[in-house]
Design a protein around this motif. Sequence first.
Motif, mmCIF file in Angstrom:
data_model
loop_
_atom_site.group_PDB
_atom_site.id
_atom_site.type_symbol
_atom_site.label_atom_id
_atom_site.label_comp_id
_atom_site.label_asym_id
_atom_site.label_seq_id
_atom_site.Cartn_x
_atom_site.Cartn_y
_atom_site.Cartn_z
ATOM 1 N N GLN A 167 0.832 -1.209 0.000
ATOM 2 C CA GLN A 167 0.000 0.000 0.000
ATOM 3 C C GLN A 167 0.862 1.254 0.000
ATOM 4 O O GLN A 167 0.605 2.208 -0.746
ATOM 5 C CB GLN A 167 -0.913 0.004 1.234
ATOM 6 C CG GLN A 167 -1.815 1.237 1.347
ATOM 7 C CD GLN A 167 -2.976 1.196 0.382
ATOM 8 O OE1 GLN A 167 -3.895 0.398 0.546
ATOM 9 N NE2 GLN A 167 -2.953 2.055 -0.625
ATOM 10 N N GLN A 168 1.888 1.279 0.811
ATOM 11 C CA GLN A 168 2.775 2.441 0.875
ATOM 12 C C GLN A 168 3.545 2.623 -0.425
ATOM 13 O O GLN A 168 3.809 3.753 -0.851
ATOM 14 C CB GLN A 168 3.723 2.283 2.064
ATOM 15 C CG GLN A 168 3.012 2.418 3.398
ATOM 16 C CD GLN A 168 3.755 1.799 4.563
ATOM 17 O OE1 GLN A 168 4.729 1.055 4.385
ATOM 18 N NE2 GLN A 168 3.304 2.085 5.781
ATOM 19 N N LEU A 169 3.864 1.529 -1.074
ATOM 20 C CA LEU A 169 4.520 1.598 -2.379
ATOM 21 C C LEU A 169 3.596 2.259 -3.396
ATOM 22 O O LEU A 169 3.999 3.172 -4.119
ATOM 23 C CB LEU A 169 4.898 0.189 -2.838
ATOM 24 C CG LEU A 169 5.755 0.083 -4.097
ATOM 25 C CD1 LEU A 169 7.207 0.436 -3.790
ATOM 26 C CD2 LEU A 169 5.679 -1.324 -4.686
ATOM 27 N N LEU A 170 2.346 1.817 -3.444
ATOM 28 C CA LEU A 170 1.371 2.384 -4.388
ATOM 29 C C LEU A 170 1.064 3.838 -4.077
ATOM 30 O O LEU A 170 0.803 4.637 -4.986
ATOM 31 C CB LEU A 170 0.090 1.560 -4.357
ATOM 32 C CG LEU A 170 0.097 0.265 -5.167
ATOM 33 C CD1 LEU A 170 -0.998 -0.674 -4.690
ATOM 34 C CD2 LEU A 170 -0.070 0.571 -6.648
ATOM 35 N N ASP A 171 1.084 4.193 -2.789
ATOM 36 C CA ASP A 171 0.759 5.559 -2.367
ATOM 37 C C ASP A 171 1.930 6.531 -2.483
ATOM 38 O O ASP A 171 1.792 7.700 -2.149
ATOM 39 C CB ASP A 171 0.270 5.563 -0.912
ATOM 40 C CG ASP A 171 -1.108 4.945 -0.760
ATOM 41 O OD1 ASP A 171 -1.810 4.801 -1.766
ATOM 42 O OD2 ASP A 171 -1.475 4.606 0.390
ATOM 43 N N MET A 172 3.085 6.067 -2.968
ATOM 44 C CA MET A 172 4.284 6.897 -2.996
ATOM 45 C C MET A 172 4.575 7.445 -1.594
ATOM 46 O O MET A 172 4.758 8.649 -1.388
ATOM 47 C CB MET A 172 4.141 8.055 -3.992
ATOM 48 C CG MET A 172 4.145 7.656 -5.453
ATOM 49 S SD MET A 172 5.812 7.380 -6.047
ATOM 50 C CE MET A 172 5.510 6.995 -7.776
ATOM 51 N N ALA A 173 4.578 6.556 -0.630
ATOM 52 C CA ALA A 173 4.810 6.973 0.762
ATOM 53 C C ALA A 173 5.849 6.083 1.436
ATOM 54 O O ALA A 173 5.776 5.820 2.635
ATOM 55 C CB ALA A 173 3.498 6.939 1.546
ATOM 56 N N VAL A 174 6.810 5.617 0.661
ATOM 57 C CA VAL A 174 7.913 4.823 1.216
ATOM 58 C C VAL A 174 9.018 5.772 1.668
ATOM 59 O O VAL A 174 9.393 6.703 0.939
ATOM 60 C CB VAL A 174 8.462 3.829 0.174
ATOM 61 C CG1 VAL A 174 9.665 3.076 0.728
ATOM 62 C CG2 VAL A 174 7.370 2.861 -0.260
ATOM 63 N N ALA A 175 9.540 5.544 2.853
ATOM 64 C CA ALA A 175 10.590 6.408 3.420
ATOM 65 C C ALA A 175 11.948 5.995 2.862
ATOM 66 O O ALA A 175 12.819 5.485 3.575
ATOM 67 C CB ALA A 175 10.582 6.319 4.939
ATOM 68 N N VAL A 176 12.129 6.247 1.582
ATOM 69 C CA VAL A 176 13.355 5.845 0.916
ATOM 70 C C VAL A 176 14.203 7.073 0.601
ATOM 71 O O VAL A 176 13.684 8.134 0.233
ATOM 72 C CB VAL A 176 13.040 5.063 -0.385
ATOM 73 C CG1 VAL A 176 12.172 5.869 -1.340
ATOM 74 C CG2 VAL A 176 14.316 4.594 -1.059
#
Length: 337
Positions: A167-176
């Motif tokens: 879900q975070q990957l799809l939402d562009m919300a990964v803390a990378v």
Amino acid sequence: MTDGAPKTATELDLMQEFPPPIEKRVTLANWIEGPPVRWSFMHACELIPSAEAHRGYGPVVELPCQEQALNAIQFSGINQEALTIGDMLVQTYTDGFLVIQQGKIISEQYFNGMQPHHRHLLQSVSKSLTSALAAIFLAQGVLDLKALNSHYLPELKDSAYGDATLQQLLDMAVAVNYTEDYGDPDAHITMHETAAGWRARSKDNEYVPVSQYLFFPQLKHKPGMVHGDTFHYVSANTDILGWILERVTATRFSELFGRELWQYMGAREHAAMLVDPWGGAAASGGFNITLRDLGLFGLMMLNEGEHNGRQIIPRAYIHDTLFNGDNAAWLKGNGDG
């Protein structure tokens, strides 16, 4: 060429002779910005390896045409200057312009030598097509939004993506820790494009992995950032999504896209996807599609994922995209890459 119009690829003499002189060649060293773009964005598959997504064998959808004079319509530009649509098309170096209203084409225009059968590089519009493909497998239960990305790709266990969810990957919300500054030669996006085969190799970037499959596991957490808290635009996210789709289906991305989506669209042409030296799909920016076929994709999405009586993209996914965004995460992120 009209007065003030930018020069076409032909007028710039790009790739016109056999062989073209060195100063007029478009290569991996110069294709991605400046005047060479006039040629390269319609010929990306000649510069970078690509794989086709088959259109299938069904009938082509022929949209009715009811041309309207749109170019004279006026609007206010960025600096409140009075512009017409015709002005905008010239000033933005547009290659193709298509407007569909109520299922009819009311404007279809091509510039810079582009023709209706020419595929054009979509760049980041590709992200929408990739997420639409993922929606099919979410609805089937093949993918789980709560699962960690490392569940699907153990190679990512020690990267920033290891403990982030799908879900975070799809939402562009990964803390990378990933910078998407196209003007910075040391930015992560530059290394990403090098690994993807979009940039020429030299002694300055020989340290960059030879494939996206090797590059993504090297990406680490961004200090002070928490997964899911902040919108963080990162093209690597969508390429990793493409990789996950390949892994769970044991199918190359282009074949998967053709089989599950493109063959049901009534498209006239095959789609094409740029791939890296190991065959990894540039799912974040590598689609090459004709203008009319892209219009058909838009109509299908407007029709809540349905075309010709077939529910191609789950309706619930489209509703979720439209109505369940996280405004707080967006505002925190401020579109930062």
